[in-house]
Design an enzyme around this catalytic site. Sequence first.
Site, PDB file in Angstrom:
ATOM      1  N   GLU A  17      28.952  26.805  41.699  1.00 43.91           N
ATOM      2  CA  GLU A  17      29.409  26.789  43.088  1.00 43.91           C
ATOM      3  C   GLU A  17      30.871  26.348  43.192  1.00 43.91           C
ATOM      4  OE1 GLU A  17      26.645  25.530  41.866  1.00 43.91           O
ATOM      5  OE2 GLU A  17      24.942  25.803  43.211  1.00 43.91           O
ATOM      6  N   HIS A 701      48.564  31.058  31.767  1.00 45.34           N
ATOM      7  CA  HIS A 701      47.643  30.178  32.480  1.00 45.34           C
ATOM      8  C   HIS A 701      48.113  29.922  33.908  1.00 45.34           C
ATOM      9  CE1 HIS A 701      46.504  29.220  28.262  1.00 45.34           C
ATOM     10  NE2 HIS A 701      45.320  29.365  28.807  1.00 45.34           N
TER      11      HIS A 701
END
Length: 763
Positions: A17, A701
């Site tokens: 989640e 990144h």
Amino acid sequence: MAVTANLGYPRLGAKRELKWALEGYWSGKLGAVDLLKTGKELRLAHWRVQQEAGIDIIPSNDFSFYDQVLDTTCMVGAIPQRYSCLENPADLDLYFAMARGTQQGSLNLPAMEMTKWFDTNYHYLVPEIEKDQVFRFASAKVIDEFVEAKGLGIHTRPILLGPVSYLLLSKSSSPEGVPLDTLPSLISVYTEILQRLSAAGADWVQMDEPCLVLDPDENTRAAYSYAYSQLSQVTDVRLMVATYFGGLGENLSLAVHLPVAGLHIDLVRAPQQLENILTVLPAEKILSLGVVDGRNVWRNDLDATLAQIQQTVSALGMDRIQLAPSCSLMFSPHDLDLETELDAELHSWLAFARQKLDELAALKQAVDDGIEIVAEAFSASREAAKSRRESPRTHNLQVRKQLDAVDQSMLRRENEYKVRKSAQAEKLSLPLLPTTTIGSFPQTPEIRAHRSAKNKGSLPQDEYDVLMKMEIARTIRLQEDMGLDVLVHGEFERTDMVEYFGERLTGIAFTQHGWVQSYGSRGVRPPIIFGDVARPVPMTVEWSAYAQSLTSKPIKGMLTGPVTILEWSFVRDDQPRALTCRQIALAIREETLDLERAGIHIIQIDEPAFREGLPLRRTEQEAYLQWAIECFRLASSGVRDETQIHTHMCYAEFNDIIKAIGQMDADVISVEASRSKMELLDTFEQYKYPGDIGPGIYDIHSPNIPSQAEMEILIAKAAQVVPIERLWINPDCGLKTRQWDEVIPALKNMVNAAQTFRQQQDV
Ligand code: GLN
Ligand code: ZN
């Protein structure tokens, strides 16, 4: 009564989640309120799970929106100067700017450096400490979360990253600074935090000092004593100093004598330390026994653990022990109950974070009221141990025979690098400063949807293959258009570089929901190596050969190396890791030879986890390096001279392993370098690294798009250290986590930067 304590719970959520909420927030689809709400719900759910399992000491502040080290940086106000325009440290956007970098109009702030957390595959954001850094109390997260739990009727033990480990894990932002020198200022902030926690009602705080399992110098030892003697004076909060990922070794006496109320030790990694500790532990101190493996998925051998606990109880008495996992459970997947597709036998061998809580509870009951009370748990544990020992799935005679037949000649290339270099030059005819990527291209929602449709059975395999091939074809054309020199197929068929191979090798199982956080919102689903490993059929040849059929430029075949497959998997604990790794190496060797036979002349064997396998203790490092190098060589050296072997590693700390990297004998290595601005190349120069090097010049990144000029500067820097005929131009790592609209301009800039540099060489 025995007491159970947990050291941290996985934070992404059983259905990830937190990942979905974070990514929703970053893409602008979800507001801050909803993100905060998800965080709160997850904390609550995880506290409840622990409470229901009967855990006595439940942690708080193990939750994080990105990383607990970054949280600590915010807590102590060590926000690097460059973010000062974003000011408010409690602000989410400042927090994420530090974690991921940010680009807003003319503002372009690179992220903080990220590096691996000890020998795990979790990444933390490296604090940047000024020479005369003055810390200040700047974020009340730890207090807020304690109060939040308290409001729900759950009295938690907050976790802080200990001040000494925090500084040891930091880097100095100026060459003359030593982070540890700033300890007094940091201690005053920790003092304030402990006081505030005490005022909020906390009675215990877990102080993580994992650096206590490393080799310390005199200064460091003094720092621990100083820090804890200071902190012990200021509040009535009792401190549990937590050590994990190894034994205390020569720090044992130091650790047991710190003026704190409790010490946690890792008895999974270092069971042998118990005896010594029992003889020297001061009379009043509480010992927390890390007996349930927080780093692996095997069901606990409850009989053996109980014996260990009883030994401690008879030495210290029941009141002075706590039963705990070896380290935070954040390195375990959430819940085995979600795994409906594992066969019953394998299922019975395993325990994930939630089950580990039950194991702790069962141990507690057994200690308090005898085994009979929890007879079922104990007999399940006994049966699992027996069936693992005896199952034919754990022993494959064919593999064992093949491994016995491995000899020295299989561990070397035919000729040395210099000879190979010219054979390869002839075969490949690449320009100066060849450009390439590290393998993966963006995994778009469409690609993921195709894969999940295939997995659900609604998309037939052959249609899926066609869709993947279309994606490959498109990407080949794109790379040709951009002017890249060595192309890749794009790894669209892989969710994950280890999982993909894990699914195709025998002796390895994979889970549906066994996610573990890697960094920020990113999780990995490590395969479970439960038995002897073999490769029944080729794993990547079809994709690479198809890609090669579309272009006259060389395609780089893409494999994950044996050490990385090992490191990023949950590994069987019933034989030495080295032996398991050799079995994998043999399987990868067969794959490299098949690729070569299929006309692939460049093969990259990624070893991004090579460094993290390095034991934390110096005395154990040599043995690891020896077998790890050997495994890479077994995997890679069967090919002819003119076949070029690449490897890739994505971190910037090579100082202590550079010699070993050289001994891997790859023809080309690509490494992460852009965030640290090419600093690592000094190491390569000092050691006179023999092979070709591609120091990453594009930080993948971060969503930031590097400009051509930025990258030219990095190339120029690299060229000062690496002879230009051995220099490659590439990003830091694979591009799968990026968007196409970030990747295309960035790679164009990269190719242009290389071309500009080449032209300068001509004049
Ligand atoms: N070839 C892999 C990729 O490009 C390498 C990933 C990694 O090093 N972590 O995705
Ligand atoms: Zn990488």
